[in-house]
Design a protein around this motif. Structure first.
Motif, PDB file in Angstrom:
ATOM      1  N   LEU A   1      -9.180  10.853 -52.402  1.00  0.00           N
ATOM      2  CA  LEU A   1      -9.661   9.417 -52.044  1.00  0.00           C
ATOM      3  C   LEU A   1     -10.892   9.058 -51.811  1.00  0.00           C
ATOM      4  O   LEU A   1     -11.406   8.008 -51.407  1.00  0.00           O
ATOM      5  N   SER A   2     -11.866  10.034 -51.960  1.00  0.00           N
ATOM      6  CA  SER A   2     -13.244   9.882 -51.728  1.00  0.00           C
ATOM      7  C   SER A   2     -14.126   9.348 -53.024  1.00  0.00           C
ATOM      8  O   SER A   2     -15.148   9.149 -53.067  1.00  0.00           O
ATOM      9  N   THR A   3     -13.416   9.220 -54.052  1.00  0.00           N
ATOM     10  CA  THR A   3     -13.572   8.888 -55.419  1.00  0.00           C
ATOM     11  C   THR A   3     -12.951   7.460 -55.757  1.00  0.00           C
ATOM     12  O   THR A   3     -11.898   7.287 -55.368  1.00  0.00           O
ATOM     13  N   LYS A   4     -13.465   6.422 -56.560  1.00  0.00           N
ATOM     14  CA  LYS A   4     -13.262   5.451 -57.028  1.00  0.00           C
ATOM     15  C   LYS A   4     -11.581   5.651 -57.872  1.00  0.00           C
ATOM     16  O   LYS A   4     -10.658   5.210 -57.780  1.00  0.00           O
ATOM     17  N   ALA A   5     -11.941   6.725 -58.671  1.00  0.00           N
ATOM     18  CA  ALA A   5     -10.911   7.166 -59.618  1.00  0.00           C
ATOM     19  C   ALA A   5      -9.665   7.610 -58.710  1.00  0.00           C
ATOM     20  O   ALA A   5      -8.367   7.248 -59.114  1.00  0.00           O
ATOM     21  N   GLY A   6      -9.728   8.340 -57.502  1.00  0.00           N
ATOM     22  CA  GLY A   6      -8.735   8.906 -56.740  1.00  0.00           C
ATOM     23  C   GLY A   6      -7.986   7.733 -56.313  1.00  0.00           C
ATOM     24  O   GLY A   6      -7.010   7.639 -55.994  1.00  0.00           O
ATOM     25  N   VAL A   7      -8.682   6.783 -55.590  1.00  0.00           N
ATOM     26  CA  VAL A   7      -8.379   5.414 -55.074  1.00  0.00           C
ATOM     27  C   VAL A   7      -7.536   4.541 -56.028  1.00  0.00           C
ATOM     28  O   VAL A   7      -6.220   4.442 -55.624  1.00  0.00           O
ATOM     29  N   ASP A   8      -7.818   4.550 -57.159  1.00  0.00           N
ATOM     30  CA  ASP A   8      -7.173   3.807 -58.250  1.00  0.00           C
ATOM     31  C   ASP A   8      -5.855   4.752 -58.560  1.00  0.00           C
ATOM     32  O   ASP A   8      -4.889   3.670 -58.980  1.00  0.00           O
ATOM     33  N   GLN A   9      -5.610   5.931 -58.661  1.00  0.00           N
ATOM     34  CA  GLN A   9      -4.732   6.441 -58.838  1.00  0.00           C
ATOM     35  C   GLN A   9      -3.571   6.165 -57.913  1.00  0.00           C
ATOM     36  O   GLN A   9      -2.434   6.114 -57.994  1.00  0.00           O
TER      37      GLN A   9
END
Length: 70
Positions: free
Chosen positions: A62-70
């Motif tokens: 969740l510290s990355t945009k890709a992780g949040v988007d997932q």
């Protein structure tokens, strides 16, 4: 507690430490859970489900945009 009336908790960092303990306490007190961690949750999910609630999970950072988007 009626399953339709169970509260929902979102717990991050649930694979270990404080996050895992928080998820256990929430499950023990009747919460359905959405748990997230950037490390495997395969050992945690069965442990939480034994309390009878619904457990959904995502292994993502969740510290990355890709992780949040997932």
């Amino acid at each position: 507690m009626n399953a339709a009336h169970r509260p929902l908790a979102l717990v991050t960092g649930a694979s270990s430490g404080i996050g895992r303990e928080l998820a256990i306490q929430c499950a023990r007190h009747g919460y359905d859970l959405m748990i997230v961690a950037d490390t495997p949750l395969t050992n945690v999910v069965p442990e939480l489900r034994r309390f009878g609630g619904r457990v959904e999970w995502r292994e993502t950072d969740l510290s990355t945009k890709a992780g949040v988007d997932q």
